[in-house]
Design an enzyme around this catalytic site. Structure first.
Site, short mmCIF file in Angstrom:
data_model
loop_
_atom_site.label_atom_id
_atom_site.label_comp_id
_atom_site.label_asym_id
_atom_site.label_seq_id
_atom_site.Cartn_x
_atom_site.Cartn_y
_atom_site.Cartn_z
N VAL A 1 0.85 -1.19 0.00
CA VAL A 1 0.00 0.00 0.00
C VAL A 1 0.88 1.24 0.00
O VAL A 1 2.06 1.19 0.35
CB VAL A 1 -0.94 0.02 1.23
CG1 VAL A 1 -1.90 -1.16 1.20
CG2 VAL A 1 -0.13 0.00 2.52
N ALA B 1 -2.12 1.29 -10.04
CA ALA B 1 -2.04 2.11 -11.25
C ALA B 1 -2.77 3.42 -11.02
O ALA B 1 -3.54 3.56 -10.06
CB ALA B 1 -2.64 1.38 -12.45
N TYR C 1 -4.18 6.64 -20.69
CA TYR C 1 -4.08 5.52 -19.75
C TYR C 1 -3.76 4.22 -20.47
O TYR C 1 -2.87 3.46 -20.07
CB TYR C 1 -5.40 5.39 -18.97
CG TYR C 1 -5.48 4.16 -18.09
CD1 TYR C 1 -4.70 4.06 -16.94
CD2 TYR C 1 -6.34 3.12 -18.40
CE1 TYR C 1 -4.78 2.94 -16.12
CE2 TYR C 1 -6.42 2.00 -17.59
CZ TYR C 1 -5.64 1.91 -16.45
OH TYR C 1 -5.71 0.81 -15.65
N LYS D 1 -0.40 1.72 -20.33
CA LYS D 1 -0.48 0.28 -20.07
C LYS D 1 0.21 -0.52 -21.18
O LYS D 1 0.89 -1.52 -20.91
CB LYS D 1 -1.94 -0.16 -19.93
CG LYS D 1 -2.60 0.28 -18.63
CD LYS D 1 -1.99 -0.46 -17.44
CE LYS D 1 -2.79 -0.26 -16.17
NZ LYS D 1 -2.24 -1.02 -15.03
#
Length: 317
Positions: free
Chosen positions: A36, A76, A144, A148
């Protein structure tokens, strides 16, 4: 083949990551490390939680990678608001590309056997006239998706250089309890009884329920045939936007107030308002062929769309 071992889940407090951690914890063959940014929520007993800060090119993953057999990289950033398209892509690359590849290189050096990367169907494109397949040439149309795709290419380079197994999963829109983004907005609109001019939309779109996606990810962690493969994800049944909203209303136990307005009229209005991208998501088609995924992994989506939506709202209460 990874029959049991320790799995590092990045983005473990996020929408997909938190559901994946819960599923892995429930299965005795897996030990879980949850990565995290900041320690701000409790995890199930037995989960080793590691705070790594921002996912960047210089992130130190050494503590999180100790004793790890497989990594599922779900962390992400989907968009950066209030910046130009060029600046948005640059910032997305910092996290989605540089951050992912830093993790992959450190994972390979630490002896990790398999790296599962949660990508996006946007790598294939944002609309189609026939279902996308894993063999189609990528055509990312948004920042985005571009980030990726660049990350995917970098991961294959890491795989060639190190031998670490790489698995790519490209999901379409994911729905589930407390879903962010477009599906979350649709839930709120239907829940408030707002009349929507979407009662006559005849598009076809593939979605995937959160439980189905998590089931597929777990299969990709352990199945021998998953190694060095690209898998498209989906529920196995396509819906129009109108059908989806009706099913959402049924799952919520309230009517969806849909007004039949021709799609062409809506597209014209969206163009005038500068909302072409939103109109494409609501009115356009995006279908995914998951036959390669099902055949290679001997996998079928365990939940129907109706069951997934019902679970979505039951668990949202």
């Amino acid at each position: 083949m990874i029959e049991r071992g320790t799995v590092l889940v990045t983005g473990a407090s996020g929408f997909i990551g938190s559901a994946l951690v819960a599923r892995l914890v429930a299965e005795p063959m897996w030990q879980v490390v949850a990565s995290v940014r900041r320690l701000k929520q409790p995890f199930a007993e037995g989960v080793r939680v590691v705070s790594v800060g921002e996912v960047k090119a210089d992130t130190d993953w050494s503590q999180a990678l100790q004793g790890v057999h497989a990594v599922v990289h779900a962390a992400a950033v989907a968009h950066v608001p209030h910046v130009s398209p060029g600046e948005q892509l640059a910032r997305l690359r910092m996290i989605n590309v540089d951050g992912a590849l830093t993790l992959a290189r450190q994972a390979a050096a630490a002896g990790v056997k398999r790296f599962v990367f949660i990508s996006s169907i946007g790598v294939n494109g944002n609309a189609n006239t026939r279902p996308f397949t894993a063999e189609d040439l990528p055509h990312p149309a948004e920042p985005y998706a571009q980030s990726k795709w660049e990350a995917e290419q970098g991961l294959w380079q890491v795989q060639r250089e190190t031998g670490m197994e790489v698995v790519i999963i490209r999901p379409p829109l994911v729905y589930g309890p407390r879903a962010p983004g477009n599906f979350g907005s649709l839930m709120r609109w239907v829940g408030k009884g707002i009349p929507l001019p979407l009662g006559s939309i005849h598009n076809r779109r593939t979605l995937i329920g959160l439980d189905n996606l998590v089931d597929l990810i777990v299969r990709c962690v352990g199945h021998p045939a998953a190694a060095n493969n690209v898998f498209l994800a989906g529920d196995g049944r396509d819906l129009s936007t109108t059908e989806l909203l009706r099913l959402v209303g049924e799952a919520m136990g309230r009517p969806s107030r849909l007004v039949p307005v021709p799609a062409g009229v809506l597209q014209f209005g969206a163009a005038l308002l500068g909302r072409k991208a939103m109109a494409q998501r609501l009115l356009g088609s995006l279908q995914v062929d998951i036959s390669h995924t099902c055949e290679t992994l001997d996998w079928r989506p365990p939940f129907t769309i109706e069951a997934g939506l019902t679970r979505c709202f039951l668990l949202s209460d």
